[in-house]
Motif scaffolding. Structure first.
Motif, PDB file in Angstrom:
ATOM      1  N   LYS A 107     -49.753  17.153  29.319  1.00 25.07           N
ATOM      2  CA  LYS A 107     -50.410  18.271  28.637  1.00 25.07           C
ATOM      3  C   LYS A 107     -51.508  18.878  29.519  1.00 25.07           C
ATOM      4  O   LYS A 107     -51.778  18.396  30.612  1.00 25.07           O
ATOM      5  N   CYS A 152     -55.044  16.546  28.883  1.00 24.71           N
ATOM      6  CA  CYS A 152     -54.962  15.089  28.742  1.00 24.71           C
ATOM      7  C   CYS A 152     -53.685  14.616  29.413  1.00 24.71           C
ATOM      8  O   CYS A 152     -52.892  15.428  29.878  1.00 24.71           O
ATOM      9  N   CYS A 180     -51.207  13.040  27.988  1.00 24.27           N
ATOM     10  CA  CYS A 180     -50.091  12.843  27.057  1.00 24.27           C
ATOM     11  C   CYS A 180     -48.839  13.558  27.562  1.00 24.27           C
ATOM     12  O   CYS A 180     -48.922  14.613  28.179  1.00 24.27           O
ATOM     13  N   ILE A 194     -49.929  11.564  21.530  1.00 28.28           N
ATOM     14  CA  ILE A 194     -51.242  12.077  21.114  1.00 28.28           C
ATOM     15  C   ILE A 194     -52.353  11.155  21.607  1.00 28.28           C
ATOM     16  O   ILE A 194     -52.117   9.990  21.927  1.00 28.28           O
ATOM     17  N   CYS A 195     -53.549  11.726  21.693  1.00 28.52           N
ATOM     18  CA  CYS A 195     -54.722  10.946  22.111  1.00 28.52           C
ATOM     19  C   CYS A 195     -55.942  11.627  21.501  1.00 28.52           C
ATOM     20  O   CYS A 195     -55.812  12.684  20.872  1.00 28.52           O
ATOM     21  N   CYS A 205     -56.153  15.548  22.518  1.00 28.61           N
ATOM     22  CA  CYS A 205     -55.281  16.594  21.948  1.00 28.61           C
ATOM     23  C   CYS A 205     -55.241  16.562  20.424  1.00 28.61           C
ATOM     24  O   CYS A 205     -54.635  17.432  19.804  1.00 28.61           O
TER      25      CYS A 205
END
Ligand code: ADP
Ligand code: MG
Ligand code: ZN
Length: 460
Positions: free
Chosen positions: A23, A26, A28, A40-41, A44
């Motif tokens: 992304k 990040c 991800c 996801i993290c 995001c």
């Protein structure tokens, strides 16, 4: 037909997903179609206290590629990420991070593509995906790197828009900068007598064409009635084939753009740009010219090939395998497309894996009369979704002997006495049927010419 003399202006905002592994802010994965919320993290999903990482360099390079291919002026200084605020369930931070907006120096400006001026090209992040029916939010998409290409309002009808977008999509596929399967989303702005309206998120050429045609007529009819068009945002309802007003257009100030304090200036260096310049791929026009001039492919086939990057690359690899250009052409533009169409597949499909080396093997075997052309085509029928080497199927594919052909002919004659007597009675077409039976019984391993000769000899 009534002549369209209305003053129509159309401008586009085209959004595409940049083809990167990670992304924008990040690490991800961008495989957004995987299970919901599997990539996801805290960044995001907009968890309070999380801070963006430095922007994905690969996304930045792809943006530069696009800017170069579309002859744009790249901005080197004061390129500052902006927070574009709005409240919606798909926007966890309450703002979207973008290089556009009221105060922004955009990534690139003053570009051109196929006779249309490009106002700007910029990077931004995708919001999440909110499903209003279930209330669930899928954050896999949140933070994916997007490119937005904005045109000047220089189109005047829907046909020109669709033709231009098709060319744009083709060029984007050659650059391999944009994820193809993810498609594009286009906001279409249309004005006639009054202010412009903006139709949001049209995701197919068909919808774009219908929406524009409907909107032009609607505005013209309203104008005749004395209704003045205001600056509105519309949605196109495909089922009813009409546009519906969503809201009056919020001015840019409503987004309350501010520079993002968590991100440094985006430093684009001349060095990075020249590095990207060095790796620019061949574009459709160059490819077409090369097929015509270097390989002497006829214009019709050259166009069929260059309209599809995978197909033209497949053809080029086939030629590199030592296949004669004329022969290769018909195997690709006729046979390969036939087999793909029959299976409703394309070379781009993720589950399709057809190797030019395998087709080359097949063509060579047919050229050397190791197998019949019919047999080669039949084998090719099984190349979708995955091709294979002839070497692995050697015993099924070698031609059968004259003697075996003769035996089969006898069998066919015995089993089809009435057809044989039809033939003897002057119905010459019956021969085709008999030979067809020989080919079928031999599993297409009989040489067609030999089978014809033997059959004629036996019944003639
Ligand atoms: P906004 O923030 O309102 O979407 P943008 O600058 O991002 O504004 O986009 C403007 C879009 O509207 C461009 O695609 C541009 O071509 C188009 N546009 C501008 N003026 C007109 C007009 N008079 N008629 C139709 N489209 C227009
Ligand atoms: Mg807009
Ligand atoms: Zn993340």
């Amino acid at each position: 037909m009534e002549e369209t003399t209305y003053p129509v202006k159309i401008g586009l905002e085209v959004h595409g997903y940049l083809d990167t592994k990670e992304k924008l802010f990040c690490k991800c994965s961008t495989d957004s179609d995987d299970a919901q919320n599997s990539h996801i993290c805290p960044i995001c999903t907009g968890t309070p206290g999380s801070k963006p990482m430095a922007p994905n360099l690969s996304a930045v390079k792809k943006m530069i590629q696009l800017a170069l291919v579309f002859d744009s002026k790249i901005s080197y200084d004061k390129v500052i990420w902006q927070r574009k605020h709005y409240n919606w369930a798909d926007n966890p931070k309450g703002y979207q991070t973008t290089i556009s907006g009221a105060h922004a120096v955009v990534n690139a400006s003053s570009g051109k593509f196929k006779g249309i001026n490009l106002t700007e090209i910029h990077l931004e992040e995708d919001p999440a995906q909110w499903n209003p029916e279930t209330g669930r939010i899928n954050y896999n998409r949140s933070g994916l790197p997007l490119i937005e290409i904005v045109t000047e309002p220089e189109f005047h009808n829907s046909e020109d828009v669709v033709t231009w977008l098709k060319d744009l999509l083709l060029s984007l596929s050659y650059i391999k900068a944009v994820r193809k399967n993810a498609g594009i989303k286009v906001d279409v702005n249309v004005s006639t007598y009054g202010e412009r309206v903006e139709m949001k998120n049209l995701n197919s050429l068909e919808k774009i064409k219908k929406a524009i045609n409907y909107e032009i007529l609607r505005q013209v009819e309203n104008h005749k009635k004395g209704i003045v068009q205001t600056r509105d945002t519309l949605a196109f309802d495909e089922k009813q084939g009409i546009t519906i007003k969503m809201r009056s257009k919020e001015g840019a100030s409503d987004y309350r753009f501010i520079p993002d304090p968590d991100l440094p200036q985006l430093k684009i260096t001349k060095k990075l740009v020249s590095e990207v310049k060095g790796t620019l791929p061949e574009m459709p026009e160059t490819k077409l010219a090369r097929l015509l001039d270097e390989h002497h492919v006829d214009e019709k086939n050259a166009k069929v090939l260059t309209r599809n990057l995978e197909l033209v690359e497949f053809f080029e690899e086939l030629i590199n395998e030592g296949i004669d250009i004329k022969k290769g052409l018909s195997w690709v533009t006729i046979e390969l497309l036939r087999v793909l169409n029959y299976n409703k597949k394309t070379l781009e499909d993720a589950d399709v894996e057809i190797l030019p080396t395998h087709l080359a093997e097949l063509i060579k075997a047919a050229n050397d009369s190791k197998i019949t052309v019919l047999k080669a085509k039949q084998i090719m029928n099984d190349f979708v979704p995955k091709s294979f080497s002839l070497a692995d199927h050697a015993d099924e594919v070698s031609n059968i002997s004259e003697e075996a052909i003769e035996n089969l002919c006898h069998q066919v004659i015995d089993e089809n006495a009435h057809v044989v007597s039809d033939y003897k009675g002057g119905k010459t077409a019956s021969l085709n049927f008999l030979i067809g039976q020989v080919m079928r019984l031999s599993n297409r391993r009989a040489d067609f010419k030999s089978a014809t000769e033997v059959m004629k000899r036996l019944i003639g």
